[in-house]
Motif scaffolding. Sequence first.
Motif, PDB file in Angstrom:
ATOM      1  N   CYS A 126       0.744  -1.195   0.001  1.00  0.00           N
ATOM      2  CA  CYS A 126      -0.020   0.043   0.081  1.00  0.00           C
ATOM      3  C   CYS A 126       0.666   1.128  -0.098  1.00  0.00           C
ATOM      4  N   LEU A 127       0.798   1.878  -0.989  1.00  0.00           N
ATOM      5  CA  LEU A 127       1.537   3.419  -1.154  1.00  0.00           C
ATOM      6  C   LEU A 127       1.166   4.567  -0.486  1.00  0.00           C
ATOM      7  N   TYR A 128      -0.215   4.528  -0.788  1.00  0.00           N
ATOM      8  CA  TYR A 128      -1.114   5.641  -0.118  1.00  0.00           C
ATOM      9  C   TYR A 128      -2.406   4.887   0.488  1.00  0.00           C
ATOM     10  N   ALA A 129      -2.884   5.551   1.775  1.00  0.00           N
ATOM     11  CA  ALA A 129      -4.307   5.206   2.053  1.00  0.00           C
ATOM     12  C   ALA A 129      -5.006   6.318   2.611  1.00  0.00           C
ATOM     13  N   TRP A 130      -6.409   6.276   2.396  1.00  0.00           N
ATOM     14  CA  TRP A 130      -7.120   7.441   2.609  1.00  0.00           C
ATOM     15  C   TRP A 130      -8.349   7.065   3.239  1.00  0.00           C
ATOM     16  N   LYS A 131      -9.005   8.018   3.794  1.00  0.00           N
ATOM     17  CA  LYS A 131     -10.509   7.904   4.470  1.00  0.00           C
ATOM     18  C   LYS A 131     -11.273   8.469   3.284  1.00  0.00           C
ATOM     19  N   GLU A 132     -12.254   7.799   2.873  1.00  0.00           N
ATOM     20  CA  GLU A 132     -12.989   8.385   1.728  1.00  0.00           C
ATOM     21  C   GLU A 132     -14.750   8.197   2.144  1.00  0.00           C
ATOM     22  N   PRO A 133     -15.339   9.433   2.255  1.00  0.00           N
ATOM     23  CA  PRO A 133     -16.748   9.451   2.773  1.00  0.00           C
ATOM     24  C   PRO A 133     -17.864   8.536   1.954  1.00  0.00           C
ATOM     25  N   ILE A 134     -18.546   7.941   2.655  1.00  0.00           N
ATOM     26  CA  ILE A 134     -19.610   6.911   1.913  1.00  0.00           C
ATOM     27  C   ILE A 134     -20.720   7.727   1.485  1.00  0.00           C
ATOM     28  N   VAL A 135     -21.081   8.675   1.879  1.00  0.00           N
ATOM     29  CA  VAL A 135     -22.207   9.590   1.096  1.00  0.00           C
ATOM     30  C   VAL A 135     -21.460  11.170   0.819  1.00  0.00           C
ATOM     31  N   SER A 136     -22.442  11.930   0.131  1.00  0.00           N
ATOM     32  CA  SER A 136     -21.656  13.260  -0.159  1.00  0.00           C
ATOM     33  C   SER A 136     -21.475  14.011   0.822  1.00  0.00           C
ATOM     34  N   VAL A 137     -20.309  14.543   1.191  1.00  0.00           N
ATOM     35  CA  VAL A 137     -20.131  15.666   2.030  1.00  0.00           C
ATOM     36  C   VAL A 137     -21.085  16.530   2.099  1.00  0.00           C
ATOM     37  N   ARG A 138     -21.141  17.183   0.987  1.00  0.00           N
ATOM     38  CA  ARG A 138     -21.987  18.349   0.542  1.00  0.00           C
ATOM     39  C   ARG A 138     -23.426  18.123   1.036  1.00  0.00           C
ATOM     40  N   GLU A 139     -24.066  17.133   0.573  1.00  0.00           N
ATOM     41  CA  GLU A 139     -25.453  16.567   1.021  1.00  0.00           C
ATOM     42  C   GLU A 139     -25.734  16.418   2.429  1.00  0.00           C
ATOM     43  N   HIS A 140     -24.647  15.811   3.095  1.00  0.00           N
ATOM     44  CA  HIS A 140     -24.925  15.545   4.405  1.00  0.00           C
ATOM     45  C   HIS A 140     -24.574  16.749   5.385  1.00  0.00           C
ATOM     46  N   LEU A 141     -23.728  17.599   4.800  1.00  0.00           N
ATOM     47  CA  LEU A 141     -23.661  18.937   5.604  1.00  0.00           C
ATOM     48  C   LEU A 141     -25.047  19.695   5.427  1.00  0.00           C
ATOM     49  N   LEU A 142     -25.723  19.950   4.133  1.00  0.00           N
ATOM     50  CA  LEU A 142     -26.559  20.831   3.859  1.00  0.00           C
ATOM     51  C   LEU A 142     -27.983  20.023   4.898  1.00  0.00           C
ATOM     52  N   MET A 143     -28.120  18.750   4.821  1.00  0.00           N
ATOM     53  CA  MET A 143     -29.298  18.314   5.689  1.00  0.00           C
ATOM     54  C   MET A 143     -28.952  18.304   7.034  1.00  0.00           C
ATOM     55  N   GLY A 144     -27.620  18.213   7.612  1.00  0.00           N
ATOM     56  CA  GLY A 144     -27.414  18.747   8.954  1.00  0.00           C
ATOM     57  C   GLY A 144     -27.687  19.996   9.371  1.00  0.00           C
TER      58      GLY A 144
END
Length: 177
Positions: A126-144
């Motif tokens: 593994c050269l790089y590893a990252w976290k990737e949101p399952i749902v859209s950050v934009r939509e999740h923030l708008l809803m919240g």
Amino acid sequence: MGQTTPIRCDELLRQLEHLQHTAQDSSLLLWLQRELEGYEANDELPWYRIMECRQRGLFMDRNTAHQQTCQINEKCLCQRDMERVRFLLIRGPLSSYLDCHAPTLERWPDSLLREYSQHLIPDQVCLYAWKEPIVSVREHLLMGVSSVLKQYVPSMCREMENANRSLRSLQHRQWWV
């Protein structure tokens, strides 16, 4: 079934900015400031700014040097380490997440990558590893944010449904929570 009108980002930001200038409740003002300017590292985040993520990585085959992106099986990490990367903490100003269309990614800590890079997939590094949101950050923030506004300001529910409405009706109100 009734349709809900999607919330326009620019309208939501204008409502938050106006509300910040007219609100009188200190907890509401603090929340508005943090949403518009971002949260500090030691600030407690609201529920909608903590997002569960999938783990992904860029892997290289040891034999062929062929590279590919793969999802990382969570069972490959010990529970303590999985808790370090399971969630994406969204601390920046709201506007920085509403305008971009690219997914929000966050790299794993280097120490964690070094520890697991040889063991995640057999015969792969593994050269790089990252976290990737399952749902859209934009939509999740708008809803919240919309949800919090509707709780703080009961009349906001009608105003959020009619996103194109003028702010004149909001300008002469005093916000009491």
